[in-house]
Design a protein around this motif. Structure first.
Motif, short mmCIF file in Angstrom:
data_model
loop_
_atom_site.label_atom_id
_atom_site.label_comp_id
_atom_site.label_asym_id
_atom_site.label_seq_id
_atom_site.Cartn_x
_atom_site.Cartn_y
_atom_site.Cartn_z
N TRP A 164 41.83 42.90 40.04
CA TRP A 164 41.27 43.81 39.05
C TRP A 164 41.95 43.56 37.70
O TRP A 164 43.18 43.46 37.63
N LEU A 165 41.17 43.50 36.64
CA LEU A 165 41.69 43.48 35.28
C LEU A 165 41.61 44.90 34.73
O LEU A 165 40.51 45.44 34.52
N LEU A 166 42.76 45.55 34.54
CA LEU A 166 42.82 46.93 34.07
C LEU A 166 43.26 46.94 32.61
O LEU A 166 44.29 46.34 32.26
N VAL A 167 42.49 47.62 31.80
CA VAL A 167 42.72 47.62 30.35
C VAL A 167 42.81 49.05 29.85
O VAL A 167 41.97 49.88 30.20
N ASP A 195 46.15 48.25 24.13
CA ASP A 195 47.60 48.39 24.23
C ASP A 195 48.11 48.05 25.63
O ASP A 195 49.31 47.82 25.80
N THR A 196 47.23 48.09 26.61
CA THR A 196 47.64 47.93 28.00
C THR A 196 46.77 46.87 28.67
O THR A 196 45.54 46.97 28.64
N ILE A 197 47.41 45.86 29.26
CA ILE A 197 46.71 44.83 30.03
C ILE A 197 47.49 44.65 31.32
O ILE A 197 48.69 44.31 31.30
N MET A 198 46.83 44.89 32.45
CA MET A 198 47.48 44.74 33.75
C MET A 198 46.52 44.06 34.73
O MET A 198 45.29 44.22 34.62
N GLN A 323 54.47 51.99 31.22
CA GLN A 323 53.06 52.07 31.61
C GLN A 323 52.88 51.86 33.11
O GLN A 323 52.11 52.57 33.75
N ARG A 324 53.62 50.90 33.68
CA ARG A 324 53.53 50.68 35.13
C ARG A 324 54.04 51.90 35.89
O ARG A 324 53.41 52.35 36.86
#
Length: 413
Positions: A164-167, A195-198, A323-324
């Motif tokens: 999954w690409l979570l933004v 601001d967030t890429i996981m 964030q994590r």
């Protein structure tokens, strides 16, 4: 003459003295005839004429008491009225046959129902009603998702597991000026920033792994050369970002999910806040927070500022770690019994989540539910290995440790 009025002597004369003739003779000495004109024959055995007993020959009988004269019943006089008009008492009583009594069915005893079976039946009915309600609610929430073309037309070959690409988008779309001021977003900065890429990797067996990617990572952006990875989102949206990530990591991206600022704050408020442990005091007027160190519960506004601020010693690296941690705590709160059992909290959560998420075509609520379940059963968190920082023409960037980063991505294939 006898008492019955018969004269034996006269009858003897009419019948004749002798028995030479075979016919009965009348007073004139001629044979008597019947109604058809035929002479009447004598009977074969002639009736014996009683002898006349002389008075002196009669035996003496005792005097009998006088018998009362028999009352002769006169024949019924025909009535001049028809029979249907005669008095009811003149008719002979009608003989009525007794009506057959209907055979009653034997009383059947009610079958006793086992209380355990009855309870199971009630529980089964309640489960069926609950299942139908959940299905209706799930399809209603699924219809509220926003879907876009998020994946590139040409992708790398499939890799193991599901990626999954979570933004986390920095967009202020859908927020009024009052809401922006309340959330401390700092005003509209335009569209197309993240601001967030996981990357969330869910293997077929084992724990899931959540990898954070600093937004200032220096990578190759197809068609634009070397640039910060969040610039790919600015240039080409989710499709170019997914293409850039696939080319850099070699992982096949299967799903995409994005949430904005307002959506994150609403989700946090829907579950009643998230418990986090702040390692050091953070005072950031731009993010709108002033937090003290220690474990505490963060509501929507403070939670949003906590994951956005870079007002710490390591800046963006500290932020991806926060964030994590925050994302894991949020998923724990979402999957907790206090949220699932509470219908008001669960309804608010699903409502805000469905209306806040942007997903790729073909994504559904049950796919997002699988993410929550995978995270709820335990997840390993990690940041892309960092090799250093560098000032370039696009600004200060984050350099990966190529050898360690390659080993990380290979472990997920």
């Amino acid at each position: 003459m006898t008492e019955s009025g018969r004269d034996p002597h006269r009858e003897a004369r009419r019948a004749g003295d002798g028995s030479s003739t075979e016919f009965v003779l009348g007073a004139d000495g001629r044979p008597l005839k019947d109604r058809y004109g035929r002479p009447i024959r004598r009977r074969s055995s002639a009736r014996q004429t009683p002898r006349r007993v002389e008075p002196e020959q009669q035996s003496f009988r005792a005097p009998q008491p006088p018998q009362p004269p028999r009352r002769r019943t006169p024949p019924p006089t025909p009535s001049r009225y028809p029979s249907q008009y005669r008095a009811a008492q003149q008719r002979p009583p009608r003989r009525t046959e007794p009506r057959p009594v209907p055979r009653q069915r034997p009383h059947s005893r009610r079958k006793k129902v086992n209380p355990a079976k009855r309870a199971l039946g009630c529980v089964g009915l309640a489960l069926v009603v609950l299942l139908v309600f959940n299905l209706v609610f799930m399809f209603w929430a699924d219809a509220r998702l926003t879907r876009i073309e998020a994946l590139p037309e040409e992708q790398v070959a499939n890799t193991a597991g599901t990626n999954w690409l979570l933004v986390g988008s920095d967009s202020r779309q859908g927020l009024s000026e009052e809401q922006q001021a309340e959330l401390g977003t700092g005003g509209d900065v335009g569209e197309g920033r993240t601001d967030t890429i996981m990357v969330l990797h869910i293997p077929r067996t084992g724990k899931a792994k959540l990898v954070s990617i600093p937004r200032d990572s220096y990578v190759e952006v197809p068609g634009f050369g070397m640039d910060k990875i969040n610039a790919a989102f600015t240039y080409g949206g989710p499709q170019l970002l997914a293409q850039t990530l696939e080319g850099t990591t070699g992982l096949h991206i299967d799903h995409y999910a994005e949430i904005g600022m307002g959506g994150l704050a609403n989700v946090v408020d829907s579950v009643g806040g998230v418990d986090v442990c702040v390692k050091e005091p953070i005072n950031d007027p731009l993010a709108g927070i002033d937090l003290q160190d220690g474990c505490q519960q963060l509501k929507g506004r403070d939670a949003l500022g906590y994951v956005r601020t870079r007002a710490t010693a390591m800046g963006d690296l500290d932020r991806v770690q926060r964030q994590r941690e925050f994302f894991s705590a949020l998923l724990d709160k979402i999957t907790s019994p206090a949220t699932i059992i509470n219908p008001f909290r669960a309804f608010s959560l699903v409502n805000h989540t469905a209306s806040s998420f942007i997903v790729g075509e073909g994504e559904h609520v049950w796919h997002l539910a699988r993410v929550a379940l995978a995270m709820g059963s335990g997840v390993e968190t990690e940041t892309v290995p960092i090799g250093g920082f560098q000032d370039t023409e696009v600004g200060n960037v984050v350099l990966w440790d190529d050898e360690a980063a390659t080993g990380l991505w290979d472990s997920l294939k």
